[in-house]
Design a protein around this motif. Structure first.
Motif, mmCIF file in Angstrom:
data_model
loop_
_atom_site.group_PDB
_atom_site.id
_atom_site.type_symbol
_atom_site.label_atom_id
_atom_site.label_comp_id
_atom_site.label_asym_id
_atom_site.label_seq_id
_atom_site.Cartn_x
_atom_site.Cartn_y
_atom_site.Cartn_z
ATOM 1 N N GLU A 1 78.363 61.852 58.140
ATOM 2 C CA GLU A 1 79.453 62.798 58.001
ATOM 3 C C GLU A 1 80.101 62.565 56.646
ATOM 4 O O GLU A 1 80.086 61.450 56.119
ATOM 5 C CB GLU A 1 80.466 62.671 59.123
ATOM 6 C CG GLU A 1 81.147 61.329 59.227
ATOM 7 C CD GLU A 1 82.082 61.252 60.418
ATOM 8 O OE1 GLU A 1 83.308 61.381 60.195
ATOM 9 O OE2 GLU A 1 81.590 61.075 61.541
ATOM 10 N N ALA A 2 80.652 63.629 56.081
ATOM 11 C CA ALA A 2 81.298 63.534 54.775
ATOM 12 C C ALA A 2 82.016 64.838 54.467
ATOM 13 O O ALA A 2 81.747 65.875 55.078
ATOM 14 C CB ALA A 2 80.273 63.246 53.689
ATOM 15 N N ARG A 3 82.912 64.751 53.497
ATOM 16 C CA ARG A 3 83.559 65.943 52.950
ATOM 17 C C ARG A 3 82.780 66.360 51.708
ATOM 18 O O ARG A 3 82.487 65.538 50.851
ATOM 19 C CB ARG A 3 85.002 65.645 52.570
ATOM 20 C CG ARG A 3 85.897 65.334 53.750
ATOM 21 C CD ARG A 3 87.340 65.041 53.356
ATOM 22 N NE ARG A 3 87.425 63.815 52.541
ATOM 23 C CZ ARG A 3 87.841 63.787 51.277
ATOM 24 N NH1 ARG A 3 88.178 64.886 50.626
ATOM 25 N NH2 ARG A 3 87.897 62.635 50.633
ATOM 26 N N ALA A 4 82.450 67.633 51.606
ATOM 27 C CA ALA A 4 81.665 68.130 50.479
ATOM 28 C C ALA A 4 82.507 68.156 49.203
ATOM 29 O O ALA A 4 83.701 68.448 49.225
ATOM 30 C CB ALA A 4 81.153 69.532 50.773
ATOM 31 N N CYS A 5 81.847 67.833 48.085
ATOM 32 C CA CYS A 5 82.464 67.875 46.756
ATOM 33 C C CYS A 5 81.493 68.526 45.779
ATOM 34 O O CYS A 5 80.286 68.531 46.001
ATOM 35 C CB CYS A 5 82.752 66.463 46.237
ATOM 36 S SG CYS A 5 83.890 65.484 47.221
ATOM 37 N N LYS A 6 82.039 69.059 44.713
ATOM 38 C CA LYS A 6 81.199 69.583 43.633
ATOM 39 C C LYS A 6 81.805 69.169 42.309
ATOM 40 O O LYS A 6 82.988 68.847 42.222
ATOM 41 C CB LYS A 6 81.019 71.088 43.718
ATOM 42 C CG LYS A 6 82.241 71.902 43.407
ATOM 43 C CD LYS A 6 81.887 73.372 43.428
ATOM 44 C CE LYS A 6 83.072 74.223 43.006
ATOM 45 N NZ LYS A 6 82.699 75.629 42.865
ATOM 46 N N GLY B 1 88.203 61.810 41.553
ATOM 47 C CA GLY B 1 87.231 61.170 40.676
ATOM 48 C C GLY B 1 86.404 62.150 39.856
ATOM 49 O O GLY B 1 85.209 61.985 39.737
ATOM 50 N N GLY B 2 87.034 63.180 39.331
ATOM 51 C CA GLY B 2 86.331 64.149 38.508
ATOM 52 C C GLY B 2 85.562 65.206 39.276
ATOM 53 O O GLY B 2 84.852 66.011 38.689
ATOM 54 N N LYS B 3 85.685 65.211 40.611
ATOM 55 C CA LYS B 3 85.008 66.201 41.451
ATOM 56 C C LYS B 3 86.053 67.013 42.196
ATOM 57 O O LYS B 3 87.156 66.544 42.446
ATOM 58 C CB LYS B 3 84.097 65.513 42.474
ATOM 59 C CG LYS B 3 83.029 64.629 41.889
ATOM 60 C CD LYS B 3 82.252 63.920 42.974
ATOM 61 C CE LYS B 3 83.105 62.827 43.584
ATOM 62 N NZ LYS B 3 82.376 61.991 44.541
ATOM 63 N N PHE C 1 75.286 68.235 47.788
ATOM 64 C CA PHE C 1 74.721 66.955 47.357
ATOM 65 C C PHE C 1 75.485 65.831 48.060
ATOM 66 O O PHE C 1 76.654 65.574 47.749
ATOM 67 C CB PHE C 1 74.818 66.783 45.839
ATOM 68 C CG PHE C 1 73.941 67.729 45.078
ATOM 69 C CD1 PHE C 1 72.635 67.377 44.764
ATOM 70 C CD2 PHE C 1 74.410 68.973 44.692
ATOM 71 C CE1 PHE C 1 71.812 68.248 44.071
ATOM 72 C CE2 PHE C 1 73.597 69.852 44.000
ATOM 73 C CZ PHE C 1 72.302 69.496 43.685
ATOM 74 N N PHE C 2 74.823 65.161 48.987
ATOM 75 C CA PHE C 2 75.474 64.071 49.712
ATOM 76 C C PHE C 2 75.926 62.974 48.748
ATOM 77 O O PHE C 2 76.945 62.333 48.968
ATOM 78 C CB PHE C 2 74.522 63.497 50.769
ATOM 79 C CG PHE C 2 75.184 62.570 51.744
ATOM 80 C CD1 PHE C 2 75.987 63.064 52.747
ATOM 81 C CD2 PHE C 2 74.988 61.201 51.663
ATOM 82 C CE1 PHE C 2 76.598 62.207 53.659
ATOM 83 C CE2 PHE C 2 75.584 60.335 52.572
ATOM 84 C CZ PHE C 2 76.400 60.843 53.579
ATOM 85 N N SER C 3 75.197 62.801 47.658
ATOM 86 C CA SER C 3 75.567 61.779 46.670
ATOM 87 C C SER C 3 76.925 62.067 46.033
ATOM 88 O O SER C 3 77.586 61.139 45.560
ATOM 89 C CB SER C 3 74.492 61.671 45.589
ATOM 90 O OG SER C 3 74.333 62.913 44.916
ATOM 91 N N ARG C 4 77.366 63.309 46.029
ATOM 92 C CA ARG C 4 78.665 63.687 45.458
ATOM 93 C C ARG C 4 79.766 63.750 46.511
ATOM 94 O O ARG C 4 80.939 63.938 46.173
ATOM 95 C CB ARG C 4 78.574 65.065 44.802
ATOM 96 C CG ARG C 4 77.697 65.113 43.599
ATOM 97 C CD ARG C 4 77.712 66.513 43.015
ATOM 98 N NE ARG C 4 76.657 66.635 42.024
ATOM 99 C CZ ARG C 4 76.116 67.770 41.652
ATOM 100 N NH1 ARG C 4 76.532 68.906 42.184
ATOM 101 N NH2 ARG C 4 75.159 67.790 40.749
ATOM 102 N N ALA C 5 79.420 63.642 47.763
ATOM 103 C CA ALA C 5 80.383 63.811 48.850
ATOM 104 C C ALA C 5 81.415 62.682 48.865
ATOM 105 O O ALA C 5 81.206 61.605 48.319
ATOM 106 C CB ALA C 5 79.657 63.859 50.182
ATOM 107 N N ALA C 6 82.539 62.952 49.525
ATOM 108 C CA ALA C 6 83.618 61.970 49.672
ATOM 109 C C ALA C 6 83.711 61.528 51.129
ATOM 110 O O ALA C 6 83.279 62.242 52.040
ATOM 111 C CB ALA C 6 84.933 62.584 49.225
#
Length: 79
Positions: A73-78, A5-7, A50-55
């Motif tokens: 829990e989440a996978r980090a994204c940038k 999704g663009g990240k 940024f948790f808001s960007r996480a997957a």
């Protein structure tokens, strides 16, 4: 890593955060998310933290007589 999704996201590395006891569920969620962001920032840097960007985000909360606590829990994204 892969594009989602663009990240740019980590594919198989999860980060976790947890809160202490709080009087409201919202406060416990904020604390758990901040815990996730702090650790992710330490390990990978601010652009990943940024948790808001996480997957694949998961949030679980529970209430006891002592108050609310949450785990995330989440996978980090940038970007």
């Amino acid at each position: 890593m892969r594009r989602e999704g663009g990240k740019l996201c980590l594919t198989d590395h999860w980060h976790y955060g947890s809160s202490g006891r709080h009087s409201t569920k919202a406060a416990a969620q904020r604390d758990a998310i901040q815990s996730w962001q702090d650790f992710t920032n330490l390990e990978y840097g601010r652009s990943w933290a940024f948790f808001s960007r996480a997957a694949s985000k998961k949030v679980g909360c529970s209430q006891t007589a002592a108050g609310w606590s949450c785990d995330v829990e989440a996978r980090a994204c940038k970007r």
